[in-house]
Motif scaffolding. Structure first.
Motif, PDB file in Angstrom:
ATOM      1  N   THR A 338       0.832  -1.201   0.000  1.00 52.28           N
ATOM      2  CA  THR A 338       0.000   0.000   0.000  1.00 52.28           C
ATOM      3  C   THR A 338       0.870   1.255   0.000  1.00 52.28           C
ATOM      4  OG1 THR A 338      -1.829  -1.106   1.146  1.00 52.28           O
ATOM      5  CG2 THR A 338      -1.733   1.302   1.302  1.00 52.28           C
ATOM      6  N   GLU A 339       1.897   1.278   0.843  1.00 54.83           N
ATOM      7  CA  GLU A 339       2.798   2.432   0.886  1.00 54.83           C
ATOM      8  C   GLU A 339       3.575   2.581  -0.421  1.00 54.83           C
ATOM      9  OE1 GLU A 339       3.682   2.621   5.687  1.00 54.83           O
ATOM     10  OE2 GLU A 339       4.980   1.407   4.419  1.00 54.83           O
ATOM     11  N   MET A 340       3.998   1.478  -0.996  1.00 47.32           N
ATOM     12  CA  MET A 340       4.726   1.550  -2.264  1.00 47.32           C
ATOM     13  C   MET A 340       3.869   2.168  -3.359  1.00 47.32           C
ATOM     14  SD  MET A 340       6.884  -2.036  -2.414  1.00 47.32           S
ATOM     15  CE  MET A 340       7.418  -1.740  -4.100  1.00 47.32           C
ATOM     16  N   PHE A 341       2.609   1.722  -3.475  1.00 47.08           N
ATOM     17  CA  PHE A 341       1.755   2.244  -4.542  1.00 47.08           C
ATOM     18  C   PHE A 341       1.228   3.637  -4.229  1.00 47.08           C
ATOM     19  CE2 PHE A 341       1.771  -2.081  -6.151  1.00 47.08           C
ATOM     20  CZ  PHE A 341       1.664  -1.881  -7.525  1.00 47.08           C
ATOM     21  N   THR A 342       1.187   4.004  -2.961  1.00 53.91           N
ATOM     22  CA  THR A 342       0.774   5.362  -2.607  1.00 53.91           C
ATOM     23  C   THR A 342       1.854   6.375  -2.972  1.00 53.91           C
ATOM     24  OG1 THR A 342      -0.524   4.505  -0.745  1.00 53.91           O
ATOM     25  CG2 THR A 342      -0.009   6.845  -0.706  1.00 53.91           C
ATOM     26  N   ARG A 343       3.121   5.984  -2.858  1.00 53.45           N
ATOM     27  CA  ARG A 343       4.230   6.943  -2.934  1.00 53.45           C
ATOM     28  C   ARG A 343       5.152   6.753  -4.132  1.00 53.45           C
ATOM     29  NH1 ARG A 343       5.323   5.835   3.504  1.00 53.45           N
ATOM     30  NH2 ARG A 343       3.401   6.852   4.229  1.00 53.45           N
ATOM     31  N   ASN A 344       4.816   5.805  -5.019  1.00 52.23           N
ATOM     32  CA  ASN A 344       5.625   5.578  -6.222  1.00 52.23           C
ATOM     33  C   ASN A 344       4.710   5.369  -7.416  1.00 52.23           C
ATOM     34  OD1 ASN A 344       8.572   4.987  -5.080  1.00 52.23           O
ATOM     35  ND2 ASN A 344       7.123   3.877  -3.777  1.00 52.23           N
ATOM     36  N   THR A 345       5.225   5.646  -8.598  1.00 52.17           N
ATOM     37  CA  THR A 345       4.467   5.323  -9.807  1.00 52.17           C
ATOM     38  C   THR A 345       4.598   3.824 -10.081  1.00 52.17           C
ATOM     39  OG1 THR A 345       6.364   5.638 -11.282  1.00 52.17           O
ATOM     40  CG2 THR A 345       5.019   7.594 -10.770  1.00 52.17           C
ATOM     41  N   PRO A 346       3.639   3.230 -10.784  1.00 51.71           N
ATOM     42  CA  PRO A 346       3.805   1.830 -11.177  1.00 51.71           C
ATOM     43  C   PRO A 346       5.071   1.606 -11.995  1.00 51.71           C
ATOM     44  CG  PRO A 346       1.545   2.530 -11.558  1.00 51.71           C
ATOM     45  CD  PRO A 346       2.322   3.762 -11.203  1.00 51.71           C
ATOM     46  N   GLU A 347       5.472   2.607 -12.771  1.00 55.87           N
ATOM     47  CA  GLU A 347       6.681   2.452 -13.603  1.00 55.87           C
ATOM     48  C   GLU A 347       7.911   2.212 -12.720  1.00 55.87           C
ATOM     49  OE1 GLU A 347       5.829   2.459 -16.772  1.00 55.87           O
ATOM     50  OE2 GLU A 347       3.829   3.226 -16.336  1.00 55.87           O
ATOM     51  N   ARG A 348       8.021   2.993 -11.650  1.00 54.27           N
ATOM     52  CA  ARG A 348       9.168   2.818 -10.757  1.00 54.27           C
ATOM     53  C   ARG A 348       9.092   1.473 -10.029  1.00 54.27           C
ATOM     54  NH1 ARG A 348       9.846   7.339  -6.447  1.00 54.27           N
ATOM     55  NH2 ARG A 348      10.705   8.514  -8.206  1.00 54.27           N
ATOM     56  N   ILE A 349       7.875   1.092  -9.605  1.00 54.24           N
ATOM     57  CA  ILE A 349       7.723  -0.198  -8.926  1.00 54.24           C
ATOM     58  C   ILE A 349       8.066  -1.340  -9.864  1.00 54.24           C
ATOM     59  CG2 ILE A 349       6.060  -1.751  -7.828  1.00 54.24           C
ATOM     60  CD1 ILE A 349       4.596   0.788  -6.832  1.00 54.24           C
ATOM     61  N   PHE A 350       7.571  -1.292 -11.107  1.00 54.74           N
ATOM     62  CA  PHE A 350       7.873  -2.343 -12.069  1.00 54.74           C
ATOM     63  C   PHE A 350       9.375  -2.416 -12.346  1.00 54.74           C
ATOM     64  CE2 PHE A 350       3.434  -2.302 -14.278  1.00 54.74           C
ATOM     65  CZ  PHE A 350       2.922  -3.058 -13.241  1.00 54.74           C
ATOM     66  N   ASP A 351      10.013  -1.263 -12.511  1.00 57.73           N
ATOM     67  CA  ASP A 351      11.459  -1.260 -12.739  1.00 57.73           C
ATOM     68  C   ASP A 351      12.209  -1.846 -11.551  1.00 57.73           C
ATOM     69  OD1 ASP A 351      11.125  -0.119 -15.228  1.00 57.73           O
ATOM     70  OD2 ASP A 351      11.634   1.914 -14.597  1.00 57.73           O
ATOM     71  N   PHE A 352      11.740  -1.523 -10.348  1.00 53.15           N
ATOM     72  CA  PHE A 352      12.364  -2.055  -9.135  1.00 53.15           C
ATOM     73  C   PHE A 352      12.218  -3.573  -9.081  1.00 53.15           C
ATOM     74  CE2 PHE A 352      11.902  -3.160  -4.555  1.00 53.15           C
ATOM     75  CZ  PHE A 352      13.174  -2.809  -4.123  1.00 53.15           C
ATOM     76  N   LEU A 353      11.021  -4.071  -9.361  1.00 52.57           N
ATOM     77  CA  LEU A 353      10.811  -5.516  -9.344  1.00 52.57           C
ATOM     78  C   LEU A 353      11.540  -6.210 -10.493  1.00 52.57           C
ATOM     79  CD1 LEU A 353       7.019  -5.613  -8.392  1.00 52.57           C
ATOM     80  CD2 LEU A 353       8.998  -5.984  -6.896  1.00 52.57           C
ATOM     81  N   ASP A 354      11.798  -5.482 -11.577  1.00 51.10           N
ATOM     82  CA  ASP A 354      12.591  -6.010 -12.694  1.00 51.10           C
ATOM     83  C   ASP A 354      14.091  -5.919 -12.433  1.00 51.10           C
ATOM     84  OD1 ASP A 354      10.640  -6.913 -14.402  1.00 51.10           O
ATOM     85  OD2 ASP A 354      10.521  -5.066 -15.576  1.00 51.10           O
ATOM     86  N   GLU A 355      14.470  -5.330 -11.292  1.00 48.14           N
ATOM     87  CA  GLU A 355      15.875  -5.176 -10.912  1.00 48.14           C
ATOM     88  C   GLU A 355      16.636  -4.302 -11.914  1.00 48.14           C
ATOM     89  OE1 GLU A 355      17.525  -9.021 -10.001  1.00 48.14           O
ATOM     90  OE2 GLU A 355      15.872  -9.550  -8.661  1.00 48.14           O
ATOM     91  N   ARG A 356      15.967  -3.238 -12.365  1.00 44.55           N
ATOM     92  CA  ARG A 356      16.548  -2.315 -13.337  1.00 44.55           C
ATOM     93  C   ARG A 356      16.820  -0.939 -12.748  1.00 44.55           C
ATOM     94  NH1 ARG A 356      12.205  -2.270 -18.028  1.00 44.55           N
ATOM     95  NH2 ARG A 356      13.506  -0.516 -18.669  1.00 44.55           N
TER      96      ARG A 356
END
Length: 392
Positions: A338-356
């Motif tokens: 919840t905090e991740m999606f409240t304070r980050n864009t999906p693009e940044r979250i996806f890049d983070f989970l992609d290890e990029r």
């Protein structure tokens, strides 16, 4: 005198990882003269699974994408939002479409031989490998092993959870779903001291794949998943529907070290090589990246790369920390996302989970969540013992 082998490459297993490597080999003209033996235990002629992933660049399999979406929704009791994706699209591929596409491609490449059988033993030798199989003994320069991993659990050192789920493809009698939006994580249901959420891929206003997913150590009785999905559909106002395709699965999520190789000439693939991301279970795109990484090195140097996976250590640490939280207090997973999606864009979250992501971006993501659960897990990592739930 150079050693003589039956094949240049032997691939053990014809699932997503084995077929993907064979496909990538077939597409590189620099490897056109390489003889490949793919040994698979069964013919893949059923739609036994689906793979979903996000992508911000073309993939080799875009032609068989069954559906793609431009929006994702995240929902929890504290926060709900539908996000319009910028760079990325969320995509789904059906297993049978993948098997048929790769099969047709490989059938046109005579140097790639497919045999139905099981690999019983792989032996590394000074110059190559010897494979003992149910259909004979073969030699090759390199073996690529995608068989399921086998290891002795060490729960005093590592964390062992599952991403487990049951999903239904449902068709309703009236309009219910938004075909433009994936329900990426709907955490509004009871967590019961675990991470539990609904995941919905809508294909039309009346047809969708609805899945109940958990991150925990133990499976539920099948009826429990089904009850959760029925309740979810009731809350959407759906009382009449037909169930078509059903998918049931359990993906290992662990920080137990999974070796990238079993010898100089035996390279691991897929889950055996840790390609299912430990903290999310996503594997398909990681398998494609791994295959491309291996093939690029084989084509340019004649041997696998020195760094077989290209993994970066800091992302492995992030996975371990989240697994530790899930193991000792799984219900906190909802708050973290919840905090991740409240304070980050999906693009940044996806890049983070992609290890990029860069170190700066990693800090931005980690700084967006409450630190205390992670600090406790860091302490567990430093002492070398996983955290455990404390009974009240």
């Amino acid at each position: 005198m150079a050693a003589t082998f039956d094949y240049d490459y032997l691939i053990a297993g014809g699932g997503a990882a084995g077929l993907s490597l064979a496909y990538h080999i077939s597409q590189d003209p620099r490897l056109a003269d390489k003889r490949v033996l793919l040994i698979e235990p069964e013919t893949k002629n059923q739609n036994d699974r689906t793979w979903s992933f996000w992508a911000d660049a073309p993939t080799p399999f875009d032609g068989i994408v069954a559906h793609e979406w431009e929006q994702i929704a995240f929902r929890s009791p504290q926060f709900e939002q539908v996000f319009k994706l910028a760079r990325h699209r969320y995509k789904m591929i059906k297993g049978l479409d993948f098997y048929n596409f790769v099969g047709q491609t490989l059938a046109a490449v005579p140097q790639i031989v497919r045999v139905q059988g099981t690999v019983e033993k792989l032996e590394d030798t000074p110059t190559g490998i010897v494979a003992q199989t149910s259909v004979g003994t073969f030699t090759a320069r390199y073996a690529f092993d995608s068989r399921p991993p086998q290891f002795q659990k060490q729960p005093d050192k590592y964390r062992y959870l599952l991403q487990h789920f049951v999903g239904w493809e449902v068709e309703t009698t009236h309009d219910v779903f938004d075909p433009k939006t994936v329900e990426f994580m709907d955490f509004r249901g009871e967590q019961q001291q675990e991470a539990r959420f609904m995941y919905v891929l809508p294909f039309s206003k009346r047809q969708a794949f609805v899945e109940y997913t958990l991150f925990s150590a133990e499976l539920l009785p099948k009826a429990a998943y089904e009850a959760a999905m029925r309740e979810y559909l009731r809350e959407l106002g759906v009382t009449e529907y037909q169930i078509g395709y059903e998918e049931v699965g359990a993906i290992p999520m662990t920080d137990h070290p999974l070796a990238s190789a079993a010898g100089r000439h035996i390279i691991n693939l897929g889950t055996r090589a840790g390609r299912a991301k430990p903290s999310t279970g996503y594997a398909f795109k990681r398998i494609q990246a791994h295959s491309a990484h291996l093939v690029q090195a084989l084509a340019t140097t004649g041997q696998p790369p020195a760094n077989l996976t290209g993994d970066q250590w800091q992302f492995g640490l992030f996975d371990t920390l989240l697994l530790d939280i899930m193991q000792r207090k799984g219900e906190q997973t909802r708050d973290i996302f919840t905090e991740m999606f409240t304070r980050n864009t999906p693009e940044r979250i996806f890049d983070f989970l992609d290890e990029r992501t860069s170190w700066k971006e990693n800090f931005q993501v980690m700084n967006s969540v409450t630190p205390w659960p992670f600090l406790r897990s860091i302490a567990h990592v430093l002492r070398g013992r996983p955290g455990q739930r404390v009974a009240k």
